[in-house]
Design a protein around this motif. Structure first.
Motif, PDB file in Angstrom:
ATOM      1  N   TRP A 106      34.362  -4.946  35.450  1.00  0.00           N
ATOM      2  CA  TRP A 106      35.368  -3.902  35.181  1.00  0.00           C
ATOM      3  C   TRP A 106      34.694  -2.606  34.752  1.00  0.00           C
ATOM      4  CZ3 TRP A 106      39.190  -5.631  37.670  1.00  0.00           C
ATOM      5  CH2 TRP A 106      39.510  -6.995  37.660  1.00  0.00           C
ATOM      6  N   TRP A 116      35.277  -0.563  32.238  1.00  0.00           N
ATOM      7  CA  TRP A 116      35.342  -0.053  30.868  1.00  0.00           C
ATOM      8  C   TRP A 116      33.997   0.020  30.159  1.00  0.00           C
ATOM      9  CZ3 TRP A 116      33.954  -3.720  27.257  1.00  0.00           C
ATOM     10  CH2 TRP A 116      34.203  -5.065  27.532  1.00  0.00           C
ATOM     11  N   ASN A 127      30.786  -9.799  32.757  1.00  0.00           N
ATOM     12  CA  ASN A 127      32.160 -10.066  32.353  1.00  0.00           C
ATOM     13  C   ASN A 127      33.030 -10.146  33.612  1.00  0.00           C
ATOM     14  OD1 ASN A 127      34.452 -10.333  30.588  1.00  0.00           O
ATOM     15  ND2 ASN A 127      34.980  -8.207  31.097  1.00  0.00           N
ATOM     16  N   GLU A 128      33.622 -11.310  33.809  1.00  0.00           N
ATOM     17  CA  GLU A 128      34.600 -11.543  34.866  1.00  0.00           C
ATOM     18  C   GLU A 128      34.154 -11.107  36.264  1.00  0.00           C
ATOM     19  OE1 GLU A 128      38.462 -10.137  33.479  1.00  0.00           O
ATOM     20  OE2 GLU A 128      38.633 -11.927  32.215  1.00  0.00           O
ATOM     21  N   TRP A 171      44.847 -15.730  30.989  1.00  0.00           N
ATOM     22  CA  TRP A 171      45.586 -14.497  30.693  1.00  0.00           C
ATOM     23  C   TRP A 171      47.026 -14.592  31.176  1.00  0.00           C
ATOM     24  CZ3 TRP A 171      44.370 -11.474  27.060  1.00  0.00           C
ATOM     25  CH2 TRP A 171      43.027 -11.372  26.675  1.00  0.00           C
ATOM     26  N   ASN A 201      48.585 -11.052  32.030  1.00  0.00           N
ATOM     27  CA  ASN A 201      47.975 -10.368  33.172  1.00  0.00           C
ATOM     28  C   ASN A 201      48.285 -11.072  34.497  1.00  0.00           C
ATOM     29  OD1 ASN A 201      46.835  -9.088  31.030  1.00  0.00           O
ATOM     30  ND2 ASN A 201      44.706  -9.369  31.634  1.00  0.00           N
ATOM     31  N   GLU A 253      37.884 -16.554  27.074  1.00  0.00           N
ATOM     32  CA  GLU A 253      38.811 -15.421  26.892  1.00  0.00           C
ATOM     33  C   GLU A 253      40.218 -15.962  26.965  1.00  0.00           C
ATOM     34  OE1 GLU A 253      38.805 -11.913  29.279  1.00  0.00           O
ATOM     35  OE2 GLU A 253      36.685 -11.501  28.948  1.00  0.00           O
ATOM     36  N   TRP A 279      40.200 -13.809  22.561  1.00  0.00           N
ATOM     37  CA  TRP A 279      40.105 -12.371  22.816  1.00  0.00           C
ATOM     38  C   TRP A 279      41.213 -11.724  22.002  1.00  0.00           C
ATOM     39  CZ3 TRP A 279      36.710  -9.727  26.243  1.00  0.00           C
ATOM     40  CH2 TRP A 279      36.979  -8.360  26.365  1.00  0.00           C
ATOM     41  N   PRO A 312      39.126  -3.234  24.698  1.00  0.00           N
ATOM     42  CA  PRO A 312      38.226  -2.284  25.357  1.00  0.00           C
ATOM     43  C   PRO A 312      38.905  -0.941  25.611  1.00  0.00           C
ATOM     44  CG  PRO A 312      38.560  -4.272  26.694  1.00  0.00           C
ATOM     45  CD  PRO A 312      39.507  -4.352  25.547  1.00  0.00           C
ATOM     46  N   GLN A 344      39.885   0.727  28.034  1.00  0.00           N
ATOM     47  CA  GLN A 344      40.890   0.951  29.097  1.00  0.00           C
ATOM     48  C   GLN A 344      42.249   0.404  28.716  1.00  0.00           C
ATOM     49  OE1 GLN A 344      39.509  -1.832  28.898  1.00  0.00           O
ATOM     50  NE2 GLN A 344      40.263  -3.382  30.297  1.00  0.00           N
ATOM     51  N   GLU A 345      42.314  -0.229  27.530  1.00  0.00           N
ATOM     52  CA  GLU A 345      43.586  -0.836  27.137  1.00  0.00           C
ATOM     53  C   GLU A 345      44.047  -0.262  25.803  1.00  0.00           C
ATOM     54  OE1 GLU A 345      43.723  -5.118  29.308  1.00  0.00           O
ATOM     55  OE2 GLU A 345      42.519  -5.043  27.497  1.00  0.00           O
ATOM     56  N   ASN A 375      45.418  -6.778  21.973  1.00  0.00           N
ATOM     57  CA  ASN A 375      45.094  -8.201  21.783  1.00  0.00           C
ATOM     58  C   ASN A 375      44.250  -8.460  20.533  1.00  0.00           C
ATOM     59  OD1 ASN A 375      46.245  -9.475  24.236  1.00  0.00           O
ATOM     60  ND2 ASN A 375      44.793  -8.179  25.329  1.00  0.00           N
TER      61      ASN A 375
HETATM   62  O1  IFL Z   1      40.574  -6.493  27.980  1.00  0.00           O
HETATM   63  C1  IFL Z   1      40.488  -7.270  29.124  1.00  0.00           C
HETATM   64  C2  IFL Z   1      39.041  -7.519  29.420  1.00  0.00           C
HETATM   65  O2  IFL Z   1      38.537  -6.521  30.251  1.00  0.00           O
HETATM   66  C3  IFL Z   1      38.768  -8.793  30.118  1.00  0.00           C
HETATM   67  N1  IFL Z   1      39.776  -9.584  30.500  1.00  0.00           N
HETATM   68  C4  IFL Z   1      41.141  -9.382  30.161  1.00  0.00           C
HETATM   69  C5  IFL Z   1      41.257  -8.548  28.916  1.00  0.00           C
HETATM   70  C6  IFL Z   1      42.719  -8.319  28.522  1.00  0.00           C
HETATM   71  O3  IFL Z   1      43.421  -7.649  29.510  1.00  0.00           O
HETATM   72  O4  IFL Z   1      37.608  -9.129  30.334  1.00  0.00           O
END
Ligand code: IFL
Length: 433
Positions: free
Chosen positions: A133, A135, A212-213, A283, A286, A328, A374, A399, A401-402, A407
């Motif tokens: 991502w 961020w 990350n992801e 999530w 999401n 997470e 998280w 992060p 971007q949110e 959370n």
């Molecule tokens: O904050 C996000 C983060 O970038 C992540 N997964 C989902 C989170 C919550 O939306 O790694």
């Protein structure tokens, strides 16, 4: 050394290195379980992506937060180790990597301090090494440095699917891979300025995590792109394992959801001796399973889907004979509020449910033995009216971007912290398999 040579060399070294490396204090994997100095290792953990940043900017708050976490039995933190300097509108600034080959020494010293403070408290860290991502700069920033790929800012344009597709070009970018592995090598070889330990010799680091992801791309499945992703997971995990053979390596994948909803893709990506354990994220908002504005109707179904999702990954971990970590998971505060004063009834119910699954699985010798909620916001607070993060603001776990407070678990969330503590105690009482 160029990437192809490095990878060939790394794969050969990996198994030999892992076989030789079993010194005290390091988390290991044996017979599908984590062990630590001969005992089964299970943990309640938290995400703390900003731990190095906090250590660099507010060491006093860091120490108080680590004390609080330790008191509550939270002994494993998932932390961002490398961020990339980016012009993306919602990217953290400053970044650890300022430019190719140029590191921000104060931020690196922050990570040094974090590791030392964790060690004092007998806690462990999982360090992730870039981000799918935007961020923290992430894979798109590597592409910006080395290619002419159009850089899509998803926060400005809303083009999330196009963003994901373009971010995945990272797996096909050789100069990006060279820089990424060279940055990781710099980190694994770094000598901690406080402890004098090289990172690769520090038992506080439980694992290195590729990203990350990381995802294979956007919504559209492309067979060649899936193969590129799988190769990247295998090759970079092998290379990192050879750089730091005493520590574990994981991918940072969300699981099947982040594998274009293909279980086979997730399995193939993780079916390599270079990946020591599996990761899964959960999530419910999401992924459209839970609506905080319609909770009575959506929550029961979200819980059922969550149980199924975890069960699916427990089965895969069993097939691959590797431990599994839910690294997470989180839910918004009631009513979608960002205020630390608001209630968290749905979040707390969700945690009880998820921890129940982990406890049940661990008790029966299953692979799901650790988790990182998280996210931990501790004593930080946002005083921004629009809840957007700006450089200089407190880090509170959400992060940039949110919305800040989305959370985060704050020091004042005593009910939530009590649930985590009870879970940690239950795990602690389970004993060895
Ligand atoms: O904050 C996000 C983060 O970038 C992540 N997964 C989902 C989170 C919550 O939306 O790694």
């Amino acid at each position: 050394m160029k990437i192809k040579q490095l990878l060939a060399f790394a794969t050969g070294l990996l198994l030999a290195g892992k076989l030789l490396a079993s010194p005290a204090g390091f988390v290991r994997v044996e017979d599908g379980q984590f062990t630590l100095d001969g005992d089964t290792y299970r943990y309640a953990g938290a995400n703390y992506w900003h731990g190095g940043y906090l250590a660099a900017t507010d060491p006093e708050r860091l120490a108080r937060e680590l004390d609080l976490l330790r008191d509550r039995g939270i002994v494993n933190l998932r932390v961002l180790a490398l961020s990339e300097d980016s012009t993306q509108s919602r990217s953290v600034s400053p970044a650890v990597i300022r430019a190719p080959g140029k590191f921000d020494e104060p931020l690196q010293q922050g990570l040094d301090r974090l590791l030392v403070e964790l060690r004092k408290r007998d806690m462990k860290a999982v360090l992730y090494l870039t981000n799918f991502w935007q961020w923290s700069g992430g894979m798109t920033q590597y592409l910006a440095w080395h290619t002419d790929t159009e850089i899509i800012d998803p926060d400005e344009s809303g083009r999330w699917d196009a963003y994901m597709d373009s971010a995945s070009d990272f797996y096909r970018c050789d100069p990006c891979q060279d820089q990424y592995l060279s940055a990781v090598r710099t980190l694994t070889e770094r000598e901690n300025t406080i402890s004098g330990l090289h990172y690769r010799d520090d038992p506080t680091i439980m694992a290195w995590q590729l990203a990350n992801e990381p995802r294979p791309g956007g919504a559209t499945f492309r067979p060649q792109h899936a193969r590129d992703y799988i190769d990247w997971v295998h090759d970079s995990a092998a290379a990192i394992g050879a750089m730091a053979p005493k520590q574990l390596v994981s991918s940072g994948s969300e699981g099947v959801f982040g594998s274009q909803e293909r279980r086979s893709l997730y399995i193939r990506a993780h079916d390599t001796p270079a990946i020591d354990y599996l990761t899964v994220h959960l999530w419910i908002k999401n992924w459209g399973w839970f609506d905080i504005h319609n909770p009575e109707k959506t929550f029961p179904d979200a819980l059922e889907k969550s149980r199924d999702y975890l069960q699916q990954h427990i089965e895969v971990a069993g097939e691959l004979d590797k431990p599994l970590v839910l690294e997470e998971f989180g839910v918004e505060r009631d009513g979608g509020s960002f205020s630390p004063q608001s209630s968290t009834d749905y979040r707390d119910s969700f945690l009880r449910e998820v921890y129940g699954v982990i406890e049940h699985n661990s008790r029966n010798g299953g692979p799901l033995v650790g988790s990182n909620i998280w996210t931990f916001g501790g004593y930080g607070r946002s005083d921004s009216e629009d809840y957007l993060w700006r450089p200089g603001d407190d880090f509170i776990g959400d992060p940039p971007q949110e919305p800040q407070g989305l959370n985060s678990v704050f020091d004042t969330d005593t009910e939530t912290l009590g649930i985590i503590q009870a879970h940690a105690q239950t795990l602690g009482a389970l004993g060895d398999n």
